[in-house]
Design a protein around this motif. Structure first.
Motif, PDB file in Angstrom:
ATOM      1  N   GLN A   1     -19.543  24.908  22.820  1.00 29.50           N
ATOM      2  CA  GLN A   1     -20.240  26.192  22.904  1.00 29.50           C
ATOM      3  C   GLN A   1     -19.301  27.382  22.746  1.00 29.50           C
ATOM      4  OE1 GLN A   1     -23.541  26.461  23.505  1.00 29.50           O
ATOM      5  NE2 GLN A   1     -24.149  24.478  24.324  1.00 29.50           N
TER       6      GLN A   1
ATOM      7  N   ALA B   1     -19.463  30.180  20.038  1.00 25.25           N
ATOM      8  CA  ALA B   1     -20.661  31.017  20.030  1.00 25.25           C
ATOM      9  C   ALA B   1     -20.529  32.223  20.950  1.00 25.25           C
ATOM     10  CB  ALA B   1     -21.879  30.186  20.438  1.00 25.25           C
TER      11      ALA B   1
ATOM     12  N   TRP C   1     -28.434  17.061  25.010  1.00 21.21           N
ATOM     13  CA  TRP C   1     -29.147  18.309  24.749  1.00 21.21           C
ATOM     14  C   TRP C   1     -28.694  19.340  25.778  1.00 21.21           C
ATOM     15  CZ3 TRP C   1     -33.363  18.733  21.128  1.00 21.21           C
ATOM     16  CH2 TRP C   1     -33.665  17.540  20.468  1.00 21.21           C
TER      17      TRP C   1
ATOM     18  N   CYS D   1     -28.744  23.639  27.023  1.00 25.74           N
ATOM     19  CA  CYS D   1     -29.371  24.967  26.946  1.00 25.74           C
ATOM     20  C   CYS D   1     -28.393  25.974  27.527  1.00 25.74           C
ATOM     21  CB  CYS D   1     -30.683  24.997  27.726  1.00 25.74           C
ATOM     22  SG  CYS D   1     -31.546  26.590  27.626  1.00 25.74           S
TER      23      CYS D   1
ATOM     24  N   THR E   1     -30.042  29.515  24.032  1.00 20.73           N
ATOM     25  CA  THR E   1     -29.767  28.789  22.801  1.00 20.73           C
ATOM     26  C   THR E   1     -29.724  27.303  23.140  1.00 20.73           C
ATOM     27  OG1 THR E   1     -28.446  30.617  21.916  1.00 20.73           O
ATOM     28  CG2 THR E   1     -28.167  28.457  20.886  1.00 20.73           C
TER      29      THR E   1
ATOM     30  N   THR F   1     -28.961  23.531  22.035  1.00 17.13           N
ATOM     31  CA  THR F   1     -28.109  22.840  21.063  1.00 17.13           C
ATOM     32  C   THR F   1     -28.117  21.346  21.328  1.00 17.13           C
ATOM     33  OG1 THR F   1     -26.143  23.145  22.451  1.00 17.13           O
ATOM     34  CG2 THR F   1     -26.584  24.827  20.777  1.00 17.13           C
TER      35      THR F   1
ATOM     36  N   ARG G   1     -25.500  17.893  20.692  1.00 15.66           N
ATOM     37  CA  ARG G   1     -24.201  17.352  20.297  1.00 15.66           C
ATOM     38  C   ARG G   1     -24.249  15.834  20.468  1.00 15.66           C
ATOM     39  NH1 ARG G   1     -23.132  19.452  25.592  1.00 15.66           N
ATOM     40  NH2 ARG G   1     -22.221  17.885  26.999  1.00 15.66           N
TER      41      ARG G   1
ATOM     42  N   ARG H   1     -25.142  21.593  17.419  1.00  9.63           N
ATOM     43  CA  ARG H   1     -26.199  21.843  16.431  1.00  9.63           C
ATOM     44  C   ARG H   1     -27.270  22.711  17.084  1.00  9.63           C
ATOM     45  NH1 ARG H   1     -28.708  18.598  12.220  1.00  9.63           N
ATOM     46  NH2 ARG H   1     -30.909  19.155  12.012  1.00  9.63           N
ATOM     47  N   VAL H   2     -27.514  23.892  16.528  1.00 14.32           N
ATOM     48  CA  VAL H   2     -28.484  24.819  17.111  1.00 14.32           C
ATOM     49  C   VAL H   2     -29.896  24.335  16.835  1.00 14.32           C
ATOM     50  CG1 VAL H   2     -29.352  27.177  17.131  1.00 14.32           C
ATOM     51  CG2 VAL H   2     -26.905  26.763  16.898  1.00 14.32           C
TER      52      VAL H   2
ATOM     53  N   ARG I   1     -33.346  29.265  19.334  1.00 11.64           N
ATOM     54  CA  ARG I   1     -32.886  30.455  20.054  1.00 11.64           C
ATOM     55  C   ARG I   1     -34.116  31.230  20.509  1.00 11.64           C
ATOM     56  NH1 ARG I   1     -28.657  30.902  15.868  1.00 11.64           N
ATOM     57  NH2 ARG I   1     -26.624  30.530  16.866  1.00 11.64           N
TER      58      ARG I   1
ATOM     59  N   THR J   1     -35.937  18.518  17.131  1.00 12.06           N
ATOM     60  CA  THR J   1     -35.204  18.884  15.933  1.00 12.06           C
ATOM     61  C   THR J   1     -35.118  17.690  14.995  1.00 12.06           C
ATOM     62  OG1 THR J   1     -33.149  19.891  15.123  1.00 12.06           O
ATOM     63  CG2 THR J   1     -32.928  18.215  16.822  1.00 12.06           C
TER      64      THR J   1
END
Length: 655
Positions: A504, A507, A538, A540, A553, A555, A557, A568-569, A572, A590
């Motif tokens: 993270q 970002a 996952w 947040c 956001t 994401t 990984r 990976r976003v 948002r 996703t």
């Protein structure tokens, strides 16, 4: 204000107007307290007090009608009486205060002077202690209707149904949400009795006021300017009558107003050294004065003058949602001294930080930066940037007196130890590179500080510089445990936290200029991936601002990603309660491609999710908190989840 049915001893009902007038006089202080609490703090303390009194005093004419006066339910008196003047007055006061906060009244009506009028004085409630300040900060984070519901329930003992009915009568937009928010506040760390005592204190009493003079020099100059303008107007009128040529007079020159009595170097507040070790309020109010120019009244005067009325050459930068209003009480001096090639003055007025700087040599104009700091604590008040690093050498920070150890570490290298950071005797650190503002970055340097054991034992924490006065506090919430209660955010210094933040860190650079106070990375789900893809986590990341609202956001990984690969976003969402203590449930979806080339739709939810369903180009549902189904191309789907409580939950991301 005891809400009761007001009747004469014989039982006959008094006329509505006389009844309301009597109640207004008897309950005036409580009605003003209610209006003052509901009105927005952006009005300023002086105007907020006057508007509260005006709303209550103007309530009686609005309810003078031939209709029966509806009442509030009697809470402390038996009997079936449902209507009284108390209800009508309270509802009308609430209606006016809520309309003021929404800006529903016309601009002219909101800005025309109305009784009571005060000239030459500024009025404001007396300041309370740390407990009152903490309660005021909690109340500032909810809506005006929720503040009203909290006061009516805690102080006056109304039930939720009665509060909801009263808010409905007052025209509140969402009474149910206001009651829920008030209930959440009552479930906080303050007991109900303690909250009731605090709300009855002088901090929230708009009738027990403190007075101070207005800016005497500015007032004197305004009188002179007014007389001069009147003279110019008179001369212009005579000229227009006695001449035939029609020339327009140029604009009148108005002298720049001087700083008020509160903004004088001699009036600055100065905290004694060692105060932080003898107070329970560990924030900027405990910072001692530091710097080799703390007695330089010329420098302090220029800094205060720049805040009161900056000259045309002064560069003023204001952080997001930060007021530029001039302080009405003397600010606190935190630092005044040389930092690199500039002289720096750092001030704190209880709600904001102000940093003034000017070159040590030359006649270049000064610079002023103002940012909010109204909810600071041992971590968010631990460091302030005294050098913005525009010279390319990095940012230098002034550390809090309770910081015992200082170091830096790279978020993208979680296995590397923190490196010691040099700190001068005045508390100013060596230069620290900021987090790059781009998406991908080669490093993400942050501060790693440790509090003195007199504050907290073994307490280390991370702060990230993103170009603001105060660096951002980084925290971490780990994956849910099997059968364990919900995890709480903790300092991001453990191995799991550092691994999560490695994905993270880059970002953080995007947060510059958004007024972010803290960011929490919450790993809310782990998923076994199909196609020999390993495991996925996952996460947040919630960025909370100083003004209250936060953005998230989501994401993803995987165990096959590099340790420093950006997550990976997935989604948002701005201005949301998701991923906070007021939004503990989340589900997202996703598209993902396995190492063997096959496409899948992945979905996962937090610990309370018992079933996930996706619809759209792909339709599927599974029991549990994760889902993975084959999906070619780029399907457009929406995701929903069922919680253990039986409620449905909307998703925050789709394929």
């Amino acid at each position: 204000m005891h809400l009761r049915s007001l009747r004469r001893p014989g039982g006959s009902v008094r006329t509505p107007v006389l009844e309301a007038e009597t109640v207004l006089v008897e309950q005036y202080g409580d009605l003003v307290r209610l209006a003052h609490l509901v009105l927005p703090a952006t009005l300023g303390r002086h105007r907020r007090v006057l508007v509260a009194h005006s709303l209550v005093q103007r309530t009686l004419p609005r309810i003078r009608s031939a209709h029966p006066v509806p009442s509030v339910p009697a809470q402390r008196a038996p009997g079936p009486a449902r209507f009284s003047a108390v209800w009508a007055l309270t509802a009308e006061v609430l209606r006016g205060a809520l309309a003021y906060g929404r800006g529903a009244r016309p601009w002219v009506a909101r800005h025309l002077p109305r009784l009571p009028l005060v000239f030459g004085l500024r009025l404001f409630p007396r300041s309370g202690g740390a407990a009152e300040l903490a309660l005021a900060q909690r109340l500032s984070g909810v809506s005006a209707a929720a503040r009203a519901a909290f006061l009516l329930g805690v102080v006056h003992g109304l039930s939720q149904d009665d509060v909801r009915a009263l808010l409905t009568a007052a025209g509140a937009a969402d009474p149910d949400e206001a009651v829920r928010a008030a209930a959440a506040l009552r479930a906080g760390k303050d007991e109900q009795g303690t909250a009731a005592t605090l709300l009855a204190s002088q901090e929230f009493d708009a009738c027990a006021l403190q007075a101070s003079p207005t800016d005497l020099l500015r007032r004197r100059r305004r009188v002179r300017v007014g007389l001069a303008v009147c003279g110019v107007a008179a001369i212009s009128a005579v000229t227009l009558v006695t001449t035939t040529s029609g020339g327009s007079p140029g604009p009148a020159y108005t002298p720049a107003p001087a700083a008020g009595p509160a903004l004088r170097p001699a009036a600055l507040l100065r905290t004694p050294a060692g105060e932080w070790d003898n107070t329970a309020r560990v924030d900027f109010t405990a910072w001692p004065v530091r710097g080799d120019r703390a007695a330089d009244e010329a420098l302090l005067g220029r800094a205060l003058g720049a805040w009161a009325h900056p000259s045309s050459g002064t560069r003023v930068t204001t952080a997001a949602a930060t007021s530029r209003a001039v302080p009405v009480t003397p600010p606190r001096l935190l630092f005044a001294g040389g930092v690199g090639a500039r002289a720096v003055v750092l001030l704190h007025d209880g709600e904001r930080l102000a940093r003034y700087s000017e070159p040590l040599s030359g006649a270049a104009p000064g610079e002023l930066t103002i940012a909010r700091a109204d909810d600071s604590d041992v971590t968010t008040a631990a460091a302030v940037a005294v050098d913005d690093g525009r010279g390319g050498g990095g940012v230098r920070y002034l550390l809090a007196p309770w910081v015992a150890e200082a170091g830096t570490r790279d978020l993208l290298r979680p296995d590397a130890l923190a490196r010691p950071l040099a700190v001068a005797k005045d508390g100013v650190t060596a230069a620290v590179p900021p987090v790059p503002s781009g998406g991908d970055c080669g490093s993400a340097p942050v501060l790693q500080l440790r509090s003195s054991e007199r504050i907290a034992e073994h307490h280390a924490f991370l702060l990230a510089g993103v170009g603001a006065l105060s660096p951002v506090h980084l925290t971490y919430t780990p994956l849910p445990g099997r059968g364990a209660p919900a995890r709480q955010p903790r300092e991001a210094t453990g191995s799991e936290a550092l691994l999560a933040w490695a994905h993270q860190g880059c970002a953080l650079g995007r947060l510059g200029g958004s007024g972010v106070r803290a960011v929490n990375a919450w790993d809310f789900a782990r998923q076994r991936l199909p196609g020999a893809g390993g495991d996925a986590v996952w996460s947040c990341a919630r960025a909370d601002t100083w003004r209250g609202p936060g953005s998230v956001t989501v994401t993803l990984r995987t165990s096959r990603d590099r340790v420093d690969a950006p997550g990976r976003v997935v989604a948002r969402v701005p201005s949301t309660a998701l991923c906070s203590r007021f939004g503990r449930h989340v589900v997202a979806a996703t598209q993902w491609r396995a190492p063997d080339g096959r496409g899948y739709l992945l979905a996962a939810g937090s610990r309370a999710v018992t079933r996930i369903a996706v619809s759209g180009d792909v339709r599927a549902s599974r029991s549990g908190s994760t889902l993975a189904v084959p999906a070619a191309g780029h399907p457009r789907v929406s995701v929903r989840a069922r919680l253990a409580t039986g409620q449905d939950l909307e998703g925050v991301g789709g394929g």
